[in-house]
Design an enzyme around this catalytic site. Sequence first.
Site, PDB file in Angstrom:
ATOM      1  CG  ASN A 154      -0.159  -0.134   2.505  1.00  0.00           C
ATOM      2  OD1 ASN A 154       0.582   0.756   2.871  1.00  0.00           O
ATOM      3  ND2 ASN A 154      -0.294  -1.274   3.180  1.00  0.00           N
ATOM      4  CB  ALA A 199       2.201  -0.764  10.593  1.00  0.00           C
TER       5      ALA A 199
HETATM    6  O1  C5P Z   1      -8.752  -3.092  10.379  1.00  0.00           O
HETATM    7  P1  C5P Z   1      -7.838  -2.044   9.930  1.00  0.00           P
HETATM    8  O2  C5P Z   1      -6.692  -2.545   9.108  1.00  0.00           O
HETATM    9  O3  C5P Z   1      -8.476  -0.870   9.278  1.00  0.00           O
HETATM   10  O4  C5P Z   1      -7.243  -1.482  11.298  1.00  0.00           O
HETATM   11  C1  C5P Z   1      -6.292  -0.500  11.353  1.00  0.00           C
HETATM   12  C2  C5P Z   1      -5.479  -0.613  12.599  1.00  0.00           C
HETATM   13  O5  C5P Z   1      -5.166  -1.965  12.870  1.00  0.00           O
HETATM   14  C3  C5P Z   1      -4.162   0.098  12.464  1.00  0.00           C
HETATM   15  O6  C5P Z   1      -3.803   0.558  13.742  1.00  0.00           O
HETATM   16  C4  C5P Z   1      -3.239  -1.016  11.999  1.00  0.00           C
HETATM   17  O7  C5P Z   1      -1.892  -0.744  12.339  1.00  0.00           O
HETATM   18  C5  C5P Z   1      -3.780  -2.211  12.730  1.00  0.00           C
HETATM   19  N1  C5P Z   1      -3.649  -3.482  12.022  1.00  0.00           N
HETATM   20  C6  C5P Z   1      -2.814  -4.466  12.525  1.00  0.00           C
HETATM   21  N2  C5P Z   1      -2.728  -5.669  11.884  1.00  0.00           N
HETATM   22  C7  C5P Z   1      -3.426  -5.922  10.782  1.00  0.00           C
HETATM   23  C8  C5P Z   1      -4.270  -4.922  10.258  1.00  0.00           C
HETATM   24  C9  C5P Z   1      -4.348  -3.718  10.904  1.00  0.00           C
HETATM   25  O8  C5P Z   1      -2.158  -4.225  13.530  1.00  0.00           O
HETATM   26  N3  C5P Z   1      -3.318  -7.083  10.187  1.00  0.00           N
END
Ligand code: C5P
Length: 479
Positions: free
Chosen positions: A281, A345
Amino acid sequence: MNKISQLISLLGGTGVVAEKLNIQPSAISNWKKLNKIPNKKHEAILKLSSNLDINIENFFPKKNILNVKDTKVRILLIICGGIACYKSLEIIRLIKKTNIELDVVLTKSAQKFITPLLVTSLNERKCYTDLFSVEDETKMNHIKLARKPNIILVAPATANILAKLANGFADDLASSILLASFSKIILAPSMNPIMWNNLATRENCKKLLDRGVKFIEPDTGDMACGENGTGRFPEPKLIFDIIMGYINKNQTLVNQFKNISILITAGPTIENIDPIRFMSNKSSGKQGFEIASELAKRGAKVTLVTGPVNIPYPNCDNIIKVTTAQEMFDVVTRQLPTDILICSAAVADWKLIPKISSNKNIDINNKIKKNNDNLSFEAVENPDILGTVAKSNLRPKIVVGFSAETNNLKKNAYSKLISKNVDLIIANDVSDNKVFGEDFNKVCLIEKNNCEEWKKQTKKSIAVHLANKINHLLTNFNQ
Ligand code: C5P
């Protein structure tokens, strides 16, 4: 009871202080009588008070507080060629009375008014003037000069240097240093009132303010050029006091997160599809790096776990580089327990497994060929780092998440707050694609019972506000 008598009594009384400092009690009685402690004993007294956790700020001038904490405060003073530049010699004199390390740069125009020799004599060290100096290049080039100080004070700051800094010019030593620096920049402008009010100068100042540059506003009154208005150089003592105030405030901040461990994830993750292709991304890592840098400056023990980025790494305790979401998950869980977790992240939500018609997996160690029959990709969900840690029995005291949304910003961020069991979400609208890689950001802070819309500001400034917020949450947690 005079101030020194009060101080001695706070420190345990004449007998105790005399014994601790290994001097006669009569000497202490003398101090009390004269309401003065000899300069050579200041340091010992200050050490004594810091051991006892007594705030002696009211008893000694600030200069001595700096001396005792022995913080390595470094200032770079850039003197530009305004008619008021002779007044900056007084600023040098005042800074020289402290234990602050001072370097001075004179621009070409400033040298028309004052000489490097005069500055060198006052400051008792080399005065820098040239961007292209063979001698300086080997010992202290402009990058080293830019990185050394905690504060760069430009006084007087002319309309010319404001324009250069606002627009990124680097055509002499002063402007190159300013452009190459991470330090706090404080400008004390001084110029003709018409120049100060000119739309070009106004716009330059606005740009610089938005980037977090601090201004010491010019005074209003009669000018050396014979005109009257705003543009006069403030009194050197006032500039000095403002700088000292800034340093003192920051010295308090330095210990705000002392002994607190903070784990921060930042940047994107990359999921390889084959040896050539990948899914990722647009995250640049800037916001997470600013947060890591700010919290490290405030004394936290920061571990930064970052995906692949193209920006300079911040100054913090530990930086662990990872590529995939699974690696980031493994590293984060290995770093537990931690006091605070901040997941900034942009973790790839899935990894893509290529398949062909018979639903067989393809060998991903070799480049996938275009002519594969019915090539498709199975999306396999990556582990949710934030949610997993926040719901585990090693949950940190405070957990902060980020939420990048293209629609229903607050609603979606709030759902994440609840479903992932986090304390605070920083949510931003990425629908216009203007966040990734940019220096500015506009975010909402979302808590269970609170929603704040923050104005558009630099990512550095968001990091400062977030650090303040986390400090507040931590204080509440510890009560
Ligand atoms: O569910 P989403 O990806 O939108 O959530 C965003 C938050 O979750 C961010 O703080 C991101 O760093 C964290 N996140 C994570 N592991 C993932 C996906 C998102 O820690 N696999």
